[in-house]
Every structure is written in structure tokens, then in C-alpha cells.
Design a protein around this motif. Structure first.
Motif, PDB file in Angstrom:
ATOM      1  N   GLY A 198      -0.125  47.125 -42.456  1.00  0.00           N
ATOM      2  CA  GLY A 198       0.898  46.533 -43.297  1.00  0.00           C
ATOM      3  C   GLY A 198       2.270  46.920 -42.780  1.00  0.00           C
ATOM      4  O   GLY A 198       2.449  47.976 -42.174  1.00  0.00           O
ATOM      5  N   ARG A 199       3.253  46.073 -43.022  1.00  0.00           N
ATOM      6  CA  ARG A 199       4.618  46.360 -42.555  1.00  0.00           C
ATOM      7  C   ARG A 199       5.555  46.404 -43.757  1.00  0.00           C
ATOM      8  O   ARG A 199       5.491  45.544 -44.646  1.00  0.00           O
ATOM      9  CB  ARG A 199       5.074  45.299 -41.561  1.00  0.00           C
ATOM     10  N   GLY A 200       6.413  47.409 -43.770  1.00  0.00           N
ATOM     11  CA  GLY A 200       7.406  47.495 -44.826  1.00  0.00           C
ATOM     12  C   GLY A 200       6.845  48.108 -46.094  1.00  0.00           C
ATOM     13  O   GLY A 200       5.878  48.876 -46.079  1.00  0.00           O
ATOM     14  N   THR A 201       7.447  47.730 -47.216  1.00  0.00           N
ATOM     15  CA  THR A 201       7.062  48.271 -48.521  1.00  0.00           C
ATOM     16  C   THR A 201       6.724  47.122 -49.463  1.00  0.00           C
ATOM     17  O   THR A 201       6.882  45.953 -49.118  1.00  0.00           O
ATOM     18  CB  THR A 201       8.197  49.113 -49.118  1.00  0.00           C
ATOM     19  N   LEU A 212      16.109  27.832 -39.936  1.00  0.00           N
ATOM     20  CA  LEU A 212      15.049  28.714 -39.460  1.00  0.00           C
ATOM     21  C   LEU A 212      15.573  29.986 -38.794  1.00  0.00           C
ATOM     22  O   LEU A 212      14.786  30.866 -38.455  1.00  0.00           O
ATOM     23  CB  LEU A 212      14.159  27.954 -38.469  1.00  0.00           C
ATOM     24  N   SER A 213      16.851  30.097 -38.606  1.00  0.00           N
ATOM     25  CA  SER A 213      17.412  31.234 -37.878  1.00  0.00           C
ATOM     26  C   SER A 213      17.072  32.601 -38.482  1.00  0.00           C
ATOM     27  O   SER A 213      16.882  33.574 -37.751  1.00  0.00           O
ATOM     28  CB  SER A 213      18.930  31.081 -37.749  1.00  0.00           C
ATOM     29  N   PRO A 214      16.961  32.743 -39.824  1.00  0.00           N
ATOM     30  CA  PRO A 214      16.646  34.068 -40.381  1.00  0.00           C
ATOM     31  C   PRO A 214      15.282  34.615 -39.966  1.00  0.00           C
ATOM     32  O   PRO A 214      15.044  35.828 -40.124  1.00  0.00           O
ATOM     33  CB  PRO A 214      16.694  33.818 -41.897  1.00  0.00           C
ATOM     34  N   ILE A 215      14.402  33.790 -39.435  1.00  0.00           N
ATOM     35  CA  ILE A 215      13.081  34.281 -39.013  1.00  0.00           C
ATOM     36  C   ILE A 215      13.220  35.353 -37.948  1.00  0.00           C
ATOM     37  O   ILE A 215      12.400  36.271 -37.852  1.00  0.00           O
ATOM     38  CB  ILE A 215      12.229  33.093 -38.507  1.00  0.00           C
ATOM     39  N   ARG A 216      14.241  35.266 -37.132  1.00  0.00           N
ATOM     40  CA  ARG A 216      14.464  36.252 -36.070  1.00  0.00           C
ATOM     41  C   ARG A 216      14.423  37.677 -36.631  1.00  0.00           C
ATOM     42  O   ARG A 216      13.911  38.594 -35.980  1.00  0.00           O
ATOM     43  CB  ARG A 216      15.823  35.984 -35.413  1.00  0.00           C
ATOM     44  N   ASN A 217      14.983  37.879 -37.806  1.00  0.00           N
ATOM     45  CA  ASN A 217      15.112  39.223 -38.361  1.00  0.00           C
ATOM     46  C   ASN A 217      13.816  39.767 -38.925  1.00  0.00           C
ATOM     47  O   ASN A 217      13.771  40.915 -39.373  1.00  0.00           O
ATOM     48  CB  ASN A 217      16.180  39.222 -39.461  1.00  0.00           C
ATOM     49  N   GLN A 218      12.760  38.965 -38.905  1.00  0.00           N
ATOM     50  CA  GLN A 218      11.487  39.409 -39.467  1.00  0.00           C
ATOM     51  C   GLN A 218      10.518  39.871 -38.392  1.00  0.00           C
ATOM     52  O   GLN A 218       9.374  40.201 -38.700  1.00  0.00           O
ATOM     53  CB  GLN A 218      10.861  38.278 -40.309  1.00  0.00           C
ATOM     54  N   PHE A 219      10.956  39.913 -37.147  1.00  0.00           N
ATOM     55  CA  PHE A 219      10.108  40.377 -36.052  1.00  0.00           C
ATOM     56  C   PHE A 219      10.772  41.572 -35.355  1.00  0.00           C
ATOM     57  O   PHE A 219      11.967  41.757 -35.438  1.00  0.00           O
ATOM     58  CB  PHE A 219       9.874  39.254 -35.042  1.00  0.00           C
ATOM     59  N   ARG A 233       3.218  43.115 -47.548  1.00  0.00           N
ATOM     60  CA  ARG A 233       3.129  43.873 -46.305  1.00  0.00           C
ATOM     61  C   ARG A 233       2.283  43.127 -45.269  1.00  0.00           C
ATOM     62  O   ARG A 233       2.529  43.232 -44.067  1.00  0.00           O
ATOM     63  CB  ARG A 233       2.558  45.261 -46.584  1.00  0.00           C
ATOM     64  N   ILE A 234       1.286  42.375 -45.720  1.00  0.00           N
ATOM     65  CA  ILE A 234       0.462  41.582 -44.793  1.00  0.00           C
ATOM     66  C   ILE A 234       1.285  40.430 -44.223  1.00  0.00           C
ATOM     67  O   ILE A 234       1.280  40.182 -43.020  1.00  0.00           O
ATOM     68  CB  ILE A 234      -0.800  41.074 -45.505  1.00  0.00           C
ATOM     69  N   VAL A 235       2.005  39.725 -45.087  1.00  0.00           N
ATOM     70  CA  VAL A 235       2.827  38.600 -44.612  1.00  0.00           C
ATOM     71  C   VAL A 235       3.920  39.092 -43.669  1.00  0.00           C
ATOM     72  O   VAL A 235       4.297  38.395 -42.716  1.00  0.00           O
ATOM     73  CB  VAL A 235       3.427  37.837 -45.809  1.00  0.00           C
ATOM     74  N   ALA A 236       4.408  40.301 -43.883  1.00  0.00           N
ATOM     75  CA  ALA A 236       5.474  40.855 -43.042  1.00  0.00           C
ATOM     76  C   ALA A 236       4.966  41.364 -41.695  1.00  0.00           C
ATOM     77  O   ALA A 236       5.774  41.664 -40.806  1.00  0.00           O
ATOM     78  CB  ALA A 236       6.175  41.995 -43.782  1.00  0.00           C
ATOM     79  N   ALA A 237       3.659  41.469 -41.515  1.00  0.00           N
ATOM     80  CA  ALA A 237       3.104  42.018 -40.274  1.00  0.00           C
ATOM     81  C   ALA A 237       3.520  41.178 -39.069  1.00  0.00           C
ATOM     82  O   ALA A 237       3.640  39.952 -39.146  1.00  0.00           O
ATOM     83  CB  ALA A 237       1.585  42.093 -40.364  1.00  0.00           C
ATOM     84  N   THR A 238       3.734  41.856 -37.941  1.00  0.00           N
ATOM     85  CA  THR A 238       4.037  41.179 -36.682  1.00  0.00           C
ATOM     86  C   THR A 238       2.908  41.439 -35.692  1.00  0.00           C
ATOM     87  O   THR A 238       1.925  42.128 -36.001  1.00  0.00           O
ATOM     88  CB  THR A 238       5.363  41.694 -36.096  1.00  0.00           C
TER      89      THR A 238
END
Length: 508
Positions: A343-346, A501-508, A352-357
Motif C-alpha cells: 500500500g502507498r500513503g495513508t 490530466l496533468s495532476p496525474i504526474r504527482n501521483q507517481f 492505499r491500493i489505488v495509490a500504489a505505483t
């Protein structure tokens, strides 16, 4: 007979069960899940099983990518230079001036000159995002083996290849009637349908289906972004099937996407597909994040758990209607396809699963066989044979067989070098492709493999074919396997989505 037990935090994703992930074990014999239990229960007959303890990582059903065009995935994102207006529909942009030179010709060269390396690359890219099954495999002059589950051709031990039909081409008249009849007989129909802007002419793909009484439980319609609220209401809840949502591709091409809330209101199950290299995400981990971003912007009532269901339960329920065997859920009798994630984050487990990279993908098991993952876990799973590589900053082991020697693993350097050789010298690669095809009967069981492209090219009379002038063919460098700065920079250069779609960059 092989036996494998995976111990971790199990998210079984059983349809209708809203329980949270909890410590447990998944018990696998050969290619079947025998049981899913709590952490302390034992199952008879597993005394000699290999046990892999993944600690606090999440153990999920293998992710299912329900829409792709894999033969194109060695290509980067594409946009027509100078164009800022959305395309109207999927019969519009194949007329773009640079479409043939940027997409058709490079993809054709890879598919003919180095098909084995291309298949290895696209499978590794999908597994790096947690996928165990994919829809959208290229057809070929003969059969070929894959390590990932081929949604289009899965036989489920029946010996039949007609459990699911697929079509990129629009169906009308007798062809549409045949497709509807097959669905009535229980076959699945995965159909590119109404891909374009609302009010555009491709809405007819959907209304023709409705008029032919083809909005059925075994219809899995890809895109449907041209379908408006009034027409969604025509899909009766008792006949609800599925829709495959590819929001990044929709926004990059059309600046609109599917009216997901209206589809869900009819009971239609939503799946995710990462689509293809020229207008899609790298893998399902990317598409999950895009789905969350777009749902929030459009006011859709979609939770993190809903998004996880889009790559597991929903696709699994739809496929089980055709295959009559569970998939996408960790239940007794299901296909032994497993994805293990950190899991990623809190926050909640689902968040946390959706946030996984890609860095968080720990283990991918397909048909009970460990195929990709952290080197230590693959070692614990006694995966053989494997090659080593570093991906997303972690040491990995990958079990992809060498086509020249299936008992040995192919190396990443050999796969990448083969693709790079074609990319750097396409003219020699075209000559290689012609020599391969001329080496013997093209459609014999032992013929050199050729892959056929599934996307149209209207500038070539509707078929994606060989370059008309081989001397002018250029191929861009092979993209990385994961979402990276180069991908996001190119996404920012795609003007049609208008920065949405530009904010997606910050999620990886």
C-alpha cells in the motif's frame, strides 16, 4: 502437481462482500485456488506446499486489463502536431496526417521483424502494473504462447475458442445479428462501441445494438463515450452487462469520457482498460489513478473500493458469465491469478491500493505460476527459471521464457536490445521481416511468427499494412516500462485534454 500458499493481508474482492482486507492465506494447487482462509487455519494436503509470506502487503485477485491493443505498446503517446480541437470519433483520427508514419508503420515493423520481443515487452509492461490478464492480443499467422492470460482466447479447458468474440470493427446488418445471436447463446462479445464525442455519428454503434436487442448481460462494450444519458437508460437493468472505461485515452482524443454514473445506474459493471501506447496509460495502476481524478472532476460518486473492483471483481463477474469459472475474486475454484501490492500513503486500504505505483508491485502469479515480482519473494516462491532486472527502483525476477529455448528465461537485455535494433535501423528490420515471411509457408505451425495489427488505417484502404516507402520509415525510441517523466512530459504536450490530466504526474 504444484502447491503454493500466499500469506498476507487478503482482499478477496468477492462480489457483494464489503469486508475490509484482513490477514489470511490463499491456498493454490496447480492453476486453481483451493481455499482462502484466515491466517491460522490449515488446509489438508498442503504439507509440502511452498509458503510465501508477504507480510503486510495486500493480496488481491490478479488485475484484469479489459481493453488494450498490445501490438502498439512499444510506441509512445501521440498527438497530431498543431491540432487542439478534439477528434469527433474513432473513425476520425486515423485520417490524421501523421497517423500512418507515427503509428501504423512503426507498429507494423515491430510486429513483423521482432514479434517475440514485442510480446515479451508488452507482457512485462502489463505485469509491472499488476495485471495478470489482458484483452486485445494481436492475431497471428500461427499460434503463440503467452505467460499472461489471454482474455480473447481463454478456453477454460473446454478446447473451444468461441467463449468470447471480440471486434474492433463496427458491426451492422447480418454481422450484428450474428453477434447478438451468439450472445443469446451465452458467448461474450467484447465490442468497440460508440467511441467518440457525444452527439457524434458513432452513437449509432450503440443504438444499432439496442435496436437489435443486443444490450445483453454478456455484452462488454468498450468506451461508449458517445452514449448520452437518454440512451444509457435503454440498457435494462435485468440485462446489464459491462462497459470498459479508458478515461485517459478518451480525454486525450475527445476531451470527453464515458458517462459512468449513468451506466452504473443501470447496473452496468464498469471495468478499466489502459488502451494502447499512442493514447493510453502504461498500465492499470495508471488508469486507476486517472479514473479517480476524472471521477472527482466530473462529480461521479466513485469510491476507492469501486476503482479496485473495476480491475478485479467487475471484470471477473462478466468473464465468469462466459467462462463459467471464477476470476477476479479470491474464491474456491477460481483461476490462480494473484497480485500482491504494497500500500502507498495513508488512509483506507482501498485508498492505499489505488495509490500504489509500479514500485509497489511485489508479486504477480498467473495460473499458479510466479511470473514477476521482488527478487526475494520470487525466490521464496521458487520461481524458475527467471532473469534479474531492476525496475521502479527495486530488484526484480521475471519468468518469461526464451522463445528459442522455453526451458530458459529470456533476459531483459536481449528483449530490449532486439527492440532497439529494430528501432534504430527500420530499413534493415523491414528486410528482416520480409526474409522471415519468405522462409517457408507463412501459415504453417512452425512458420516464423508474424503478428497482425488490429487498428484501422483509413489512408491505407482500411487496413494497417506495410510501409509504402520503407526508406522513409522512422521509429521513436522504445518507451520505458513504467510511468516516468518522459511519459508525463509527452502527456502535457497532448493539447486536447486541456491540462485536465496533468495532476496525474504527482501521483507517481
Amino acid at each position: 502437481m504444484s502447491e503454493l500458499v500466499i500469506r498476507g493481508v487478503v482482499a478477496a474482492m468477492v462480489d457483494g462482500d464489503t469486508s475490509e482486507p484482513a490477514p489470511g492465506r490463499v491456498w493454490i494447487r496447480d492453476d486453481v485456488i483451493v481455499a482462502v482462509t484466515g491466517p491460522n487455519k490449515t488446509v489438508p494436503g498442503f504439507a509440502q506446499a511452498t509458503v510465501v509470506d508477504v507480510g503486510k502487503r495486500y493480496v488481491l485477485p490478479g488485475f484484469i486489463d479489459m481493453h488494450n491493443h498490445l501490438a502498439y505498446n512499444a510506441l509512445p503517446l501521440w498527438s497530431e502536431p498543431g491540432r487542439t480541437e478534439p477528434w469527433l470519433h474513432n473513425k476520425h483520427w486515423p485520417d490524421a496526417t501523421t497517423y500512418t508514419e507515427s503509428i501504423t508503420e512503426p507498429a507494423w515493423v515491430y510486429a513483423k521483424a521482432c514479434p517475440e520481443a514485442l510480446l515479451a515487452y508488452v507482457q512485462l509492461r502489463a505485469m509491472a502494473g499488476g495485471a495478470t490478464a489482458v484483452q486485445g492480443w494481436p492475431t497471428a499467422n500461427r499460434g503463440y504462447q503467452t505467460v499472461m492470460r489471454n482474455v480473447d482466447a481463454e478456453q477454460v479447458d473446454t478446447g473451444r475458442d468461441d467463449l468470447i468474440y471480440t471486434s474492433v470493427v463496427t458491426k451492422t446488418g447480418d454481422a450484428l445479428a450474428t453477434a447478438v445471436r451468439r450472445m443469446g447463446d451465452g458467448a461474450g462479445f467484447i465490442y468497440h462501441c460508440a467511441e467518440g464525442r457525444q452527439t457524434s455519428r458513432v452513437l449509432r454503434d450503440y443504438t444499432d445494438l439496442e435496436n437489435a436487442e443486443g444490450l445483453l448481460p454478456t455484452l462488454i462494450a468498450i468506451h461508449c463515450c458517445a452514449v448520452d444519458a437518454q440512451n444509457w437508460a435503454k440498457w435494462a437493468a435485468q440485462d446489464a452487462g459491462g462497459v470498459v472505461w479508458s478515461p485517459l485515452s478518451n480525454l486525450v482524443l475527445y476531451a470527453q469520457t464515458t458517462l459512468i454514473d449513468h451506466a452504473r445506474a443501470q447496473g452496468v459493471r464498469i471495468c478499466l482498460g489502459s488502451d494502447w501506447g499512442p493514447s493510453g496509460t502504461k498500465n492499470l495502476l495508471g488508469e486507476m489513478k486517472v479514473a479517480k481524478l476524472v471521477a472527482k472532476q466530473l462529480g461521479y460518486n466513485i469510491t476507492d473500493r469501486d476503482i479496485v473492483e473495476m480491475v478485479t471483481t467487475n471484470a471477473g463477474v462478466l468473464l465468469e458469465r462466459c467462462w463459467h469459472r471464477p476470476i477476479g475474486q479470491l474464491v474456491e475454484g477460481a483461476f490462480a491469478d494473484i497480485t500482491v501490492l504494497r500500500g502507498r500513503g495513508t488512509g483506507s486500504a482501498w485508498k492505499r491500493i489505488v495509490a500504489a505505483t509500479e514500485r509497489d508491485v511485489s508479486l504477480v502469479v498467473i495460473d499458479g505460476v510466479p511470473r514477476y515480482g521482488d527478487a526475494a519473494l520470487m525466490h521464496d516462491a521458487t520461481a524458475q527459471p527467471t532473469f534479474a532486472m531492476t525496475l521502479a527502483g527495486r530488484k526484480r525476477a521475471v519468468a518469461l521464457p526464451d522463445p528459442a529455448n522455453p526451458a530458459a528465461a529470456w533476459s531483459w537485455s536481449a528483449i530490449k536490445n532486439t527492440l532497439d535494433t529494430v528501432q534504430q535501423d527500420p530499413q534493415t528490420a523491414i528486410n528482416t521481416a520480409q526474409a522471415r515471411a519468405a522462409a517457408g509457408p507463412r501459415f504453417a505451425d512452425d512458420a516464423a511468427l508474424e503478428l497482425f495489427l488490429d487498428m484501422p488505417d483509413t489512408r491505407r484502404a482500411g487496413r494497417a499494412g506495410p510501409p509504402k516507402n520503407p526508406a522513409t520509415v522512422t521509429i521513436p525510441p522504445v518507451p520505458s516500462l513504467i510511468h516516468d517523466t518522459a511519459f508525463f512530459n509527452q502527456l502535457d504536450r497532448c493539447p486536447i485534454h486541456g491540462g485536465v490530466l496533468s495532476p496525474i504526474r504527482n501521483q507517481f
